[in-house]
Design a protein around this motif. Structure first.
Motif, mmCIF file in Angstrom:
data_model
loop_
_atom_site.group_PDB
_atom_site.id
_atom_site.type_symbol
_atom_site.label_atom_id
_atom_site.label_comp_id
_atom_site.label_asym_id
_atom_site.label_seq_id
_atom_site.Cartn_x
_atom_site.Cartn_y
_atom_site.Cartn_z
ATOM 1 N N ALA A 71 0.827 -1.201 0.000
ATOM 2 C CA ALA A 71 0.000 0.000 0.000
ATOM 3 C C ALA A 71 0.861 1.250 0.000
ATOM 4 C CB ALA A 71 -0.922 0.013 1.221
ATOM 5 N N GLU A 72 0.477 2.204 -0.831
ATOM 6 C CA GLU A 72 1.113 3.522 -0.806
ATOM 7 C C GLU A 72 0.566 4.277 0.397
ATOM 8 O OE1 GLU A 72 1.380 7.617 -3.453
ATOM 9 O OE2 GLU A 72 0.233 5.920 -4.225
ATOM 10 N N LEU A 73 1.443 4.972 1.089
ATOM 11 C CA LEU A 73 1.043 5.765 2.248
ATOM 12 C C LEU A 73 1.150 7.241 1.919
ATOM 13 C CD1 LEU A 73 2.968 3.786 5.007
ATOM 14 C CD2 LEU A 73 0.601 3.469 4.248
ATOM 15 N N LYS A 74 0.222 8.016 2.425
ATOM 16 C CA LYS A 74 0.255 9.469 2.240
ATOM 17 C C LYS A 74 0.696 10.104 3.556
ATOM 18 C CE LYS A 74 -4.493 10.322 3.587
ATOM 19 N NZ LYS A 74 -5.750 10.936 3.276
ATOM 20 N N PRO A 75 1.017 11.385 3.557
ATOM 21 C CA PRO A 75 1.353 12.039 4.820
ATOM 22 C C PRO A 75 0.179 11.934 5.792
ATOM 23 C CG PRO A 75 1.983 13.436 2.986
ATOM 24 C CD PRO A 75 1.174 12.300 2.412
ATOM 25 N N GLY A 76 0.491 11.616 7.029
ATOM 26 C CA GLY A 76 -0.557 11.479 8.034
ATOM 27 C C GLY A 76 -0.053 10.778 9.279
ATOM 28 N N VAL A 77 -0.976 10.384 10.126
ATOM 29 C CA VAL A 77 -0.650 9.782 11.414
ATOM 30 C C VAL A 77 -0.631 8.261 11.314
ATOM 31 C CG1 VAL A 77 -1.371 9.527 13.821
ATOM 32 C CG2 VAL A 77 -1.603 11.736 12.678
ATOM 33 N N LEU A 78 0.484 7.691 11.738
ATOM 34 C CA LEU A 78 0.624 6.242 11.893
ATOM 35 C C LEU A 78 0.429 5.974 13.382
ATOM 36 C CD1 LEU A 78 3.353 3.958 10.506
ATOM 37 C CD2 LEU A 78 3.020 4.087 12.953
#
Length: 170
Positions: free
Chosen positions: A77-84
């Motif tokens: 999965a591609e991840l976008k900027p945000g909270v993990l």
């Protein structure tokens, strides 16, 4: 005719040409010893976690937020900027702001998360986030060509996610 087909099928099943049905293609019980996911969080300059156990890891996917636990269906999965968000084995909750990246969810109840930057959410400076949000909003509004607008939009979306992560309103 039908007898010859049945005979050929039986011979094929008895031979070594048959498909190995013991391979895992989808998430199934990976290990009877643990109900936890094993994950690694990596950036080019640092290994934040290596083979760490967690109940759940929640990721900001490009197509939406999703959680990964043991027995998750394998995916990239591609991840976008945000909270993990990490729900640790002991129940503690930890949050990182990530710049985007990729998550590799494997059939063996492991997950590798690769990102350029990962910063604990509590280390984000609210004043810097407000300043960056204002700056990129202005850059986006002032952009004259598509390239400048695209670059400004990347910065704007990143700062919007940072503002959301640390509770800053525009």
């Amino acid at each position: 005719m039908i007898r010859s087909i049945i005979k050929s099928t039986n011979n094929l099943l008895k031979s070594n040409v048959a498909i190995n049905s013991n391979k895992r293609f989808f998430a199934t019980e990976a290990s009877a010893t643990s109900d936890l996911l094993t994950f690694s969080l990596l950036s080019p300059h640092q290994t934040i976690y290596k083979d760490k156990k967690a109940q759940l890891v929640t990721l900001p996917g490009a197509k939406g937020i999703f959680g990964v636990a043991k027995n998750h269906v394998p995916r990239i999965a591609e991840l976008k900027p945000g909270v993990l968000q990490i729900n640790h084995e002991n129940g503690d909750l930890e949050k990182f702001f990530i710049s985007g990246g990729f998550a590799f969810v494997n059939p063996d109840a492991s997950c590798y998360i690769n990102t350029i930057e990962a910063v604990p959410v509590d280390q984000l400076d609210a004043d810097e986030v407000k300043s960056g949000l204002t700056r990129y909003t202005q850059l986006y509004n002032d952009a004259q060509d598509e390239n400048a607008k695209a670059v400004a939009l990347i910065g704007l979306e990143t700062y919007q996610q940072m503002a959301f992560a640390c509770g800053v309103s525009a």
